[in-house]
Design an enzyme around this catalytic site. Structure first.
Site, PDB file in Angstrom:
ATOM      1  N   ASP A 193      -4.507   4.177  -2.330  1.00 21.57           N
ATOM      2  CA  ASP A 193      -5.622   4.630  -1.498  1.00 21.57           C
ATOM      3  C   ASP A 193      -6.031   6.058  -1.827  1.00 21.57           C
ATOM      4  O   ASP A 193      -5.283   6.999  -1.580  1.00 21.57           O
ATOM      5  CB  ASP A 193      -5.220   4.559  -0.015  1.00 21.57           C
ATOM      6  CG  ASP A 193      -5.150   3.133   0.492  1.00 21.57           C
ATOM      7  OD1 ASP A 193      -6.147   2.400   0.336  1.00 21.57           O
ATOM      8  OD2 ASP A 193      -4.092   2.748   1.037  1.00 21.57           O
TER       9      ASP A 193
ATOM     10  N   ASP B  17      -7.241  -5.654   4.017  1.00 18.41           N
ATOM     11  CA  ASP B  17      -6.565  -4.352   4.049  1.00 18.41           C
ATOM     12  C   ASP B  17      -6.638  -3.754   5.451  1.00 18.41           C
ATOM     13  O   ASP B  17      -7.723  -3.459   5.943  1.00 18.41           O
ATOM     14  CB  ASP B  17      -7.261  -3.417   3.042  1.00 18.41           C
ATOM     15  CG  ASP B  17      -6.561  -2.079   2.885  1.00 18.41           C
ATOM     16  OD1 ASP B  17      -5.432  -1.916   3.378  1.00 18.41           O
ATOM     17  OD2 ASP B  17      -7.166  -1.196   2.238  1.00 18.41           O
TER      18      ASP B  17
ATOM     19  N   HIS C 224      -1.289  -1.240  -4.170  1.00 15.42           N
ATOM     20  CA  HIS C 224      -2.567  -0.768  -3.629  1.00 15.42           C
ATOM     21  C   HIS C 224      -2.491   0.750  -3.466  1.00 15.42           C
ATOM     22  O   HIS C 224      -1.559   1.274  -2.855  1.00 15.42           O
ATOM     23  CB  HIS C 224      -2.798  -1.461  -2.286  1.00 15.42           C
ATOM     24  CG  HIS C 224      -4.117  -1.175  -1.674  1.00 15.42           C
ATOM     25  ND1 HIS C 224      -5.252  -1.908  -1.946  1.00 15.42           N
ATOM     26  CD2 HIS C 224      -4.493  -0.240  -0.765  1.00 15.42           C
ATOM     27  CE1 HIS C 224      -6.264  -1.446  -1.235  1.00 15.42           C
ATOM     28  NE2 HIS C 224      -5.832  -0.424  -0.512  1.00 15.42           N
TER      29      HIS C 224
ATOM     30  N   SER D 286       0.851  -1.189   0.000  1.00 11.95           N
ATOM     31  CA  SER D 286       0.000   0.000   0.000  1.00 11.95           C
ATOM     32  C   SER D 286       0.886   1.237   0.000  1.00 11.95           C
ATOM     33  O   SER D 286       1.620   1.493   0.950  1.00 11.95           O
ATOM     34  CB  SER D 286      -0.909   0.014   1.232  1.00 11.95           C
ATOM     35  OG  SER D 286      -1.608   1.237   1.263  1.00 11.95           O
TER      36      SER D 286
ATOM     37  N   MET E 178      -8.557   9.027  -0.909  1.00 13.31           N
ATOM     38  CA  MET E 178      -9.430   9.467   0.199  1.00 13.31           C
ATOM     39  C   MET E 178      -9.835  10.922  -0.023  1.00 13.31           C
ATOM     40  O   MET E 178      -9.016  11.739  -0.448  1.00 13.31           O
ATOM     41  CB  MET E 178      -8.692   9.359   1.525  1.00 13.31           C
ATOM     42  CG  MET E 178      -8.117   7.981   1.813  1.00 13.31           C
ATOM     43  SD  MET E 178      -7.397   7.921   3.461  1.00 13.31           S
ATOM     44  CE  MET E 178      -6.548   6.346   3.398  1.00 13.31           C
TER      45      MET E 178
ATOM     46  N   MET F  19     -11.968  -4.925   4.867  1.00 11.59           N
ATOM     47  CA  MET F  19     -11.199  -3.995   5.697  1.00 11.59           C
ATOM     48  C   MET F  19     -11.029  -4.580   7.096  1.00 11.59           C
ATOM     49  O   MET F  19     -12.006  -5.005   7.715  1.00 11.59           O
ATOM     50  CB  MET F  19     -11.908  -2.642   5.809  1.00 11.59           C
ATOM     51  CG  MET F  19     -12.022  -1.846   4.522  1.00 11.59           C
ATOM     52  SD  MET F  19     -10.450  -1.437   3.755  1.00 11.59           S
ATOM     53  CE  MET F  19      -9.644  -0.478   5.037  1.00 11.59           C
TER      54      MET F  19
ATOM     55  N   HIS G 150      -8.204   1.874  -4.472  1.00 11.40           N
ATOM     56  CA  HIS G 150      -9.197   1.756  -3.403  1.00 11.40           C
ATOM     57  C   HIS G 150      -9.816   3.129  -3.195  1.00 11.40           C
ATOM     58  O   HIS G 150      -9.180   4.026  -2.646  1.00 11.40           O
ATOM     59  CB  HIS G 150      -8.454   1.249  -2.148  1.00 11.40           C
ATOM     60  CG  HIS G 150      -9.299   1.072  -0.934  1.00 11.40           C
ATOM     61  ND1 HIS G 150      -8.756   0.815   0.314  1.00 11.40           N
ATOM     62  CD2 HIS G 150     -10.642   1.103  -0.750  1.00 11.40           C
ATOM     63  CE1 HIS G 150      -9.721   0.694   1.193  1.00 11.40           C
ATOM     64  NE2 HIS G 150     -10.876   0.877   0.590  1.00 11.40           N
TER      65      HIS G 150
ATOM     66  N   GLY H 218      -9.173   4.914   6.410  1.00 13.32           N
ATOM     67  CA  GLY H 218      -8.792   6.318   6.595  1.00 13.32           C
ATOM     68  C   GLY H 218      -7.318   6.539   6.876  1.00 13.32           C
ATOM     69  O   GLY H 218      -6.755   7.524   6.433  1.00 13.32           O
TER      70      GLY H 218
ATOM     71  N   MET I  15     -11.928   5.536  -1.392  1.00 12.83           N
ATOM     72  CA  MET I  15     -12.619   5.868  -0.145  1.00 12.83           C
ATOM     73  C   MET I  15     -13.186   7.271  -0.312  1.00 12.83           C
ATOM     74  O   MET I  15     -12.733   8.238   0.307  1.00 12.83           O
ATOM     75  CB  MET I  15     -11.632   5.779   1.031  1.00 12.83           C
ATOM     76  CG  MET I  15     -11.307   4.324   1.382  1.00 12.83           C
ATOM     77  SD  MET I  15      -9.814   4.155   2.370  1.00 12.83           S
ATOM     78  CE  MET I  15      -8.603   4.112   1.060  1.00 12.83           C
TER      79      MET I  15
HETATM   80  C1  DX5 Z   1      -6.516   2.375   5.154  1.00  8.45           C
HETATM   81  C2  DX5 Z   1      -6.024   1.977   3.807  1.00  8.45           C
HETATM   82  C3  DX5 Z   1      -4.963   0.941   3.789  1.00  8.45           C
HETATM   83  C4  DX5 Z   1      -3.701   1.337   4.509  1.00  8.45           C
HETATM   84  C5  DX5 Z   1      -3.257   0.137   5.293  1.00  8.45           C
HETATM   85  O1  DX5 Z   1      -7.706   3.080   5.016  1.00  8.45           O
HETATM   86  O2  DX5 Z   1      -7.085   1.492   3.009  1.00  8.45           O
HETATM   87  O3  DX5 Z   1      -4.668   0.505   2.470  1.00  8.45           O
HETATM   88  O4  DX5 Z   1      -2.655   1.717   3.661  1.00  8.45           O
HETATM   89  O5  DX5 Z   1      -2.180   0.501   6.049  1.00  8.45           O
HETATM   90  P1  DX5 Z   1      -1.551  -0.482   7.130  1.00  8.45           P
HETATM   91  O6  DX5 Z   1      -1.066  -1.686   6.389  1.00  8.45           O
HETATM   92  O7  DX5 Z   1      -0.462   0.336   7.723  1.00  8.45           O
HETATM   93  O8  DX5 Z   1      -2.644  -0.806   8.117  1.00  8.45           O
HETATM   94 ZN    ZN Z   2      -6.660   0.579   1.116  1.00  7.33          ZN
END
Ligand code: DX5
Ligand code: ZN
Length: 213
Positions: A35, A173, A33, A8, A37, A137, A66, A142, A68
């Site tokens: 993210d 995740d 991955h 990620s 947001m 999740m 992903h 977040g 969000m």
């Molecule tokens: C959180 C993200 C994850 C995040 C996970 O909302 O969707 O992809 O990067 O991070 P770790 O592996 O540090 O929990």
């Molecule tokens: Zn994610």
């Protein structure tokens, strides 16, 4: 049992993004991955399609994006054009999940759905034939670096069992690291997304290999 480790980039050093992508690709990463947001669906803001396009230019691995964000349907085309291979929408954010998943497929990308830790898995039932990637999740979405929610292990097992011949990949995740990868992999999930548990390691390539075992 082992699963595919999907780094990620949320936990990567964005001032050295190219190097941070290359190090995991050289170690064997085939899926990154990404993210996105928006500060509304989750209380954090990252980036949009412009940065995804830059990541796409730097990477050879598949990009699992992903989303969000609220109103994800407004942005599907932009993210596909930016180079998203898989577009993952939140069950809780999409106003119209079935048409959104169909739209992703028609745009030429792979439709995915993410489910928050406290959402009821059974609400996904009508969509299991429409998705190719199911993201469980194991933290509240977040932020990176949160603690793994143990109760999500049951949801992972349910997601694997619910497959019944369907071709979707099951991914997890949040909070996956050296301590939790064993129990996560034992559920039979295909993919483990790892952010801080990978990028905070002193030797990222060695950690990738250790997690992949
Ligand atoms: C959180 C993200 C994850 C995040 C996970 O909302 O969707 O992809 O990067 O991070 P770790 O592996 O540090 O929990
Ligand atoms: Zn994610």
């Amino acid at each position: 049992m082992s699963c595919i480790i999907s780094p990620s980039l949320l936990s990567a050093d964005f001032a050295q993004l190219e190097e941070q992508i290359k190090v995991v690709e050289a170690a064997g990463a085939t899926r990154l991955h990404v993210d996105v947001m928006d500060g509304h669906f989750v209380p954090n803001i990252t980036f949009g399609p412009m940065i995804v396009a830059a990541i796409h230019r730097l990477a050879t691995a598949t990009l699992d994006v992903h989303l969000m964000i609220e109103y994800p349907h407004r942005y599907l085309e932009q993210f596909v054009q930016a180079g998203a291979h898989t577009l993952i929408l939140h069950l809780e954010a999409s106003r119209n999940l079935a048409p959104d998943l169909t739209a992703i497929r028609e745009l030429g990308a792979v439709p995915g759905v993410a489910i928050k830790p406290d959402s009821d898995f059974t609400t996904l039932a009508p969509y299991l034939d429409l998705l190719d990637y199911l993201l469980i999740m194991s933290v509240q979405p977040g932020f990176g670096g949160q603690q793994f929610i143990e109760a999500s292990l049951e949801t992972m097992e349910t997601a694997v069992a619910a497959r019944q011949g369907r071709p979707y990949l099951v991914a997890v995740d949040g909070g996956v690291n050296l301590d939790t990868i064993g129990v996560v992999a034992a559920t039979g999930v295909d993919i483990a997304v790892v952010g801080s548990g990978l990028y905070q390691a002193p030797d990222i390539a060695a950690r990738f290999k250790e997690l992949s075992r």
